[in-house]
Design a protein around this motif. Structure first.
Motif, PDB file in Angstrom:
ATOM      1  N   MET A 130       0.847  -1.192   0.000  1.00 40.19           N
ATOM      2  CA  MET A 130       0.000   0.000   0.000  1.00 40.19           C
ATOM      3  C   MET A 130       0.886   1.248   0.000  1.00 40.19           C
ATOM      4  SD  MET A 130      -3.041   1.084   2.654  1.00 40.19           S
ATOM      5  CE  MET A 130      -1.927   1.324   4.025  1.00 40.19           C
ATOM      6  N   ASN A 131       0.565   2.200  -0.855  1.00 40.40           N
ATOM      7  CA  ASN A 131       1.345   3.428  -0.937  1.00 40.40           C
ATOM      8  C   ASN A 131       1.077   4.323   0.271  1.00 40.40           C
ATOM      9  OD1 ASN A 131       2.472   2.793  -3.457  1.00 40.40           O
ATOM     10  ND2 ASN A 131       0.641   3.573  -4.526  1.00 40.40           N
ATOM     11  N   ALA A 132       2.150   4.922   0.797  1.00 44.98           N
ATOM     12  CA  ALA A 132       2.010   5.828   1.928  1.00 44.98           C
ATOM     13  C   ALA A 132       1.352   7.123   1.469  1.00 44.98           C
ATOM     14  CB  ALA A 132       3.381   6.124   2.541  1.00 44.98           C
ATOM     15  N   THR A 133       0.583   7.731   2.366  1.00 50.22           N
ATOM     16  CA  THR A 133      -0.011   9.028   2.067  1.00 50.22           C
ATOM     17  C   THR A 133       0.738  10.101   2.855  1.00 50.22           C
ATOM     18  OG1 THR A 133      -1.634   8.695   3.837  1.00 50.22           O
ATOM     19  CG2 THR A 133      -2.291   8.058   1.597  1.00 50.22           C
ATOM     20  N   HIS A 134       0.693  11.318   2.335  1.00 50.74           N
ATOM     21  CA  HIS A 134       1.465  12.401   2.936  1.00 50.74           C
ATOM     22  C   HIS A 134       0.577  13.617   3.183  1.00 50.74           C
ATOM     23  CE1 HIS A 134       5.447  10.516   2.133  1.00 50.74           C
ATOM     24  NE2 HIS A 134       4.793   9.968   1.123  1.00 50.74           N
ATOM     25  N   ARG A 135       0.837  14.277   4.310  1.00 46.32           N
ATOM     26  CA  ARG A 135       0.163  15.529   4.609  1.00 46.32           C
ATOM     27  C   ARG A 135       1.040  16.686   4.124  1.00 46.32           C
ATOM     28  NH1 ARG A 135       3.281  17.362   8.650  1.00 46.32           N
ATOM     29  NH2 ARG A 135       4.266  15.821  10.013  1.00 46.32           N
ATOM     30  N   LYS A 136       0.492  17.885   4.170  1.00 45.39           N
ATOM     31  CA  LYS A 136       1.283  19.059   3.813  1.00 45.39           C
ATOM     32  C   LYS A 136       2.334  19.302   4.886  1.00 45.39           C
ATOM     33  CE  LYS A 136      -2.199  21.573   1.119  1.00 45.39           C
ATOM     34  NZ  LYS A 136      -2.990  22.829   1.009  1.00 45.39           N
ATOM     35  N   PRO A 137       3.550  19.714   4.492  1.00 40.19           N
ATOM     36  CA  PRO A 137       4.580  19.978   5.497  1.00 40.19           C
ATOM     37  C   PRO A 137       4.252  21.223   6.313  1.00 40.19           C
ATOM     38  CG  PRO A 137       5.353  20.664   3.335  1.00 40.19           C
ATOM     39  CD  PRO A 137       4.055  19.934   3.118  1.00 40.19           C
ATOM     40  N   THR A 138       4.625  21.193   7.582  1.00 40.17           N
ATOM     41  CA  THR A 138       4.479  22.385   8.412  1.00 40.17           C
ATOM     42  C   THR A 138       5.585  23.370   8.050  1.00 40.17           C
ATOM     43  OG1 THR A 138       5.924  21.537  10.167  1.00 40.17           O
ATOM     44  CG2 THR A 138       3.580  20.949  10.288  1.00 40.17           C
ATOM     45  N   GLN A 139       5.460  24.608   8.535  1.00 43.73           N
ATOM     46  CA  GLN A 139       6.494  25.603   8.276  1.00 43.73           C
ATOM     47  C   GLN A 139       7.829  25.173   8.872  1.00 43.73           C
ATOM     48  OE1 GLN A 139       4.686  29.241   9.823  1.00 43.73           O
ATOM     49  NE2 GLN A 139       4.101  29.848   7.754  1.00 43.73           N
ATOM     50  N   TYR A 140       7.793  24.577  10.053  1.00 43.94           N
ATOM     51  CA  TYR A 140       9.014  24.094  10.697  1.00 43.94           C
ATOM     52  C   TYR A 140       9.683  23.026   9.833  1.00 43.94           C
ATOM     53  CZ  TYR A 140      11.979  21.449  13.908  1.00 43.94           C
ATOM     54  OH  TYR A 140      13.028  20.783  14.480  1.00 43.94           O
ATOM     55  N   GLU A 141       8.887  22.110   9.285  1.00 38.99           N
ATOM     56  CA  GLU A 141       9.446  21.032   8.453  1.00 38.99           C
ATOM     57  C   GLU A 141      10.030  21.579   7.159  1.00 38.99           C
ATOM     58  OE1 GLU A 141       6.529  17.398   9.987  1.00 38.99           O
ATOM     59  OE2 GLU A 141       5.903  18.707   8.343  1.00 38.99           O
ATOM     60  N   SER A 142       9.357  22.564   6.543  1.00 42.60           N
ATOM     61  CA  SER A 142       9.893  23.183   5.326  1.00 42.60           C
ATOM     62  C   SER A 142      11.230  23.856   5.611  1.00 42.60           C
ATOM     63  CB  SER A 142       8.912  24.225   4.778  1.00 42.60           C
ATOM     64  OG  SER A 142       7.723  23.628   4.327  1.00 42.60           O
ATOM     65  N   LEU A 143      11.302  24.568   6.746  1.00 45.19           N
ATOM     66  CA  LEU A 143      12.539  25.261   7.127  1.00 45.19           C
ATOM     67  C   LEU A 143      13.661  24.272   7.390  1.00 45.19           C
ATOM     68  CD1 LEU A 143      13.970  27.931   7.900  1.00 45.19           C
ATOM     69  CD2 LEU A 143      13.122  27.581  10.235  1.00 45.19           C
ATOM     70  N   LEU A 144      13.386  23.232   8.173  1.00 42.95           N
ATOM     71  CA  LEU A 144      14.409  22.251   8.525  1.00 42.95           C
ATOM     72  C   LEU A 144      14.907  21.493   7.298  1.00 42.95           C
ATOM     73  CD1 LEU A 144      16.046  20.754  10.663  1.00 42.95           C
ATOM     74  CD2 LEU A 144      14.101  19.192  10.967  1.00 42.95           C
ATOM     75  N   ALA A 145      13.992  21.027   6.452  1.00 44.45           N
ATOM     76  CA  ALA A 145      14.389  20.291   5.250  1.00 44.45           C
ATOM     77  C   ALA A 145      15.208  21.184   4.323  1.00 44.45           C
ATOM     78  CB  ALA A 145      13.148  19.767   4.520  1.00 44.45           C
ATOM     79  N   GLY A 146      14.829  22.450   4.217  1.00 41.24           N
ATOM     80  CA  GLY A 146      15.579  23.384   3.378  1.00 41.24           C
ATOM     81  C   GLY A 146      16.969  23.638   3.913  1.00 41.24           C
ATOM     82  N   ILE A 147      17.105  23.792   5.241  1.00 37.57           N
ATOM     83  CA  ILE A 147      18.415  24.029   5.842  1.00 37.57           C
ATOM     84  C   ILE A 147      19.359  22.859   5.575  1.00 37.57           C
ATOM     85  CG2 ILE A 147      19.614  24.142   8.073  1.00 37.57           C
ATOM     86  CD1 ILE A 147      17.313  25.918   9.065  1.00 37.57           C
ATOM     87  N   VAL A 148      18.879  21.638   5.776  1.00 35.89           N
ATOM     88  CA  VAL A 148      19.716  20.454   5.541  1.00 35.89           C
ATOM     89  C   VAL A 148      20.082  20.338   4.066  1.00 35.89           C
ATOM     90  CG1 VAL A 148      19.813  17.932   5.642  1.00 35.89           C
ATOM     91  CG2 VAL A 148      18.771  19.218   7.524  1.00 35.89           C
ATOM     92  N   ALA A 149      19.099  20.507   3.188  1.00 34.92           N
ATOM     93  CA  ALA A 149      19.352  20.405   1.748  1.00 34.92           C
ATOM     94  C   ALA A 149      20.348  21.459   1.287  1.00 34.92           C
ATOM     95  CB  ALA A 149      18.038  20.541   0.971  1.00 34.92           C
ATOM     96  N   GLY A 150      20.206  22.679   1.802  1.00 33.05           N
ATOM     97  CA  GLY A 150      21.122  23.758   1.427  1.00 33.05           C
ATOM     98  C   GLY A 150      22.537  23.507   1.895  1.00 33.05           C
TER      99      GLY A 150
END
Length: 292
Positions: free
Chosen positions: A1-21
């Motif tokens: 079964m494929n996993a479903t995803h919710r929209k990222p929170t602002q904190y998650e967007s910031l954290l993922a962006g910091i690591v990726a950058g």
């Protein structure tokens, strides 16, 4: 079964962006170093080749030389990417329709907003320190690291010294993000349409490819702004140029219009890889953090 995803929170967007950058900055910095050196060095109006600069740096200073000023860019890149994705995702929630879809025009506007915010918060100070440290690495060696460079610039020029070139940086980052996000969204949608992945999401390899393609488009569209920004942030720029328009006119008159695309090759290498890396890392982190 494929996993479903919710929209990222602002904190998650910031954290993922910091690591990726941070990952992207560390991996691609040598290309940024060579690009900046190529923008500074001219011989009868023509940039010295990328390969000679690369060889000269390795011969005189080793691998460490290719990372001169890296701290400023990596720290700035982490903050920049975090702010970029946080702003983009926040604006996207306002612009998207009831189904979460974005028109190309709204995607470009959201990218433009992200670029302007990141230019003010992170890019201008980190790029100014990085640019001066790369320039310094070939001359007097006044600065030894990011902290020393920042303190030295503030002492010599005041706090405004690390915000030199703010307007060309805003123009460059606004254009960068507008072009990069809109072209990435277009390429991504075409790949999804062509490959029809069962989960509806592209693999990491396909995401990397979409990001690399967006990077290629971004380079050629915004290279003149990058050159003007670099010249305006160089040591002594306040004595050579009255403003960004004056810088543009002097480059064209004294060195020719093609000089506005000086340093394209190393920047192309960097932004294609950086686009692939940053979108692939960001998307993977968001998928992990938002899975139900």
């Amino acid at each position: 079964m494929n996993a479903t995803h919710r929209k990222p929170t602002q904190y998650e967007s910031l954290l993922a962006g910091i690591v990726a950058g941070g990952v992207e900055g560390a991996v691609t910095y040598p290309a940024e170093f060579v690009k900046t050196r190529a923008q500074f060095t001219a011989n009868k109006g023509q940039a010295v080749g990328v390969i000679p600069i690369f060889r000269e740096t390795l011969r005189e200073r080793g691998i460490k030389g290719l990372y001169s000023g890296a701290g400023a860019l990596i720290v700035g890149n982490s903050l920049k990417a975090g702010v970029r994705f946080l702003t983009y995702d926040s604006v996207k929630t306002v612009f998207a329709d009831s189904n979460g879809k974005m028109t190309p025009g709204r995607t470009m506007l959201a990218g433009l907003a992200a670029g302007v915010v990141e230019a003010i918060v992170a890019v201008t100070p980190s790029e100014t320190v990085k640019t001066k440290m790369i320039q310094d690495a070939t001359s007097a060696r006044l600065y030894h690291n990011m902290v020393d460079g920042t303190i030295g610039i503030c002492r010599a020029e005041g706090f405004k010294g690390i915000y030199r070139g703010l307007w060309p940086t805003i123009m460059k980052q606004g254009a960068n993000s507008a072009v990069r996000f809109s072209s990435y969204a277009f390429i991504q949608s075409q790949l999804v349409h062509l490959t029809r992945p069962p989960s509806g999401k592209l693999s990491s390899a396909m995401t990397f490819g979409a990001g690399a393609g967006a990077g290629l488009i971004t380079v050629y569209a915004t290279m003149p702004l990058d050159n003007i920004k670099t010249r305006m942030q160089a040591t002594g720029a306040e004595l050579r140029y009255n403003n960004s328009a004056d810088c543009f006119l002097k480059i064209v008159r004294q060195e020719g219009v093609l000089r506005l695309w000086g340093g394209t090759t190393p920047r192309l290498a960097r932004l294609m890889f950086s686009g692939g890396i940053i979108f692939a890392v960001y998307e993977r982190l968001i998928n992990v953090m938002t899975v139900f």
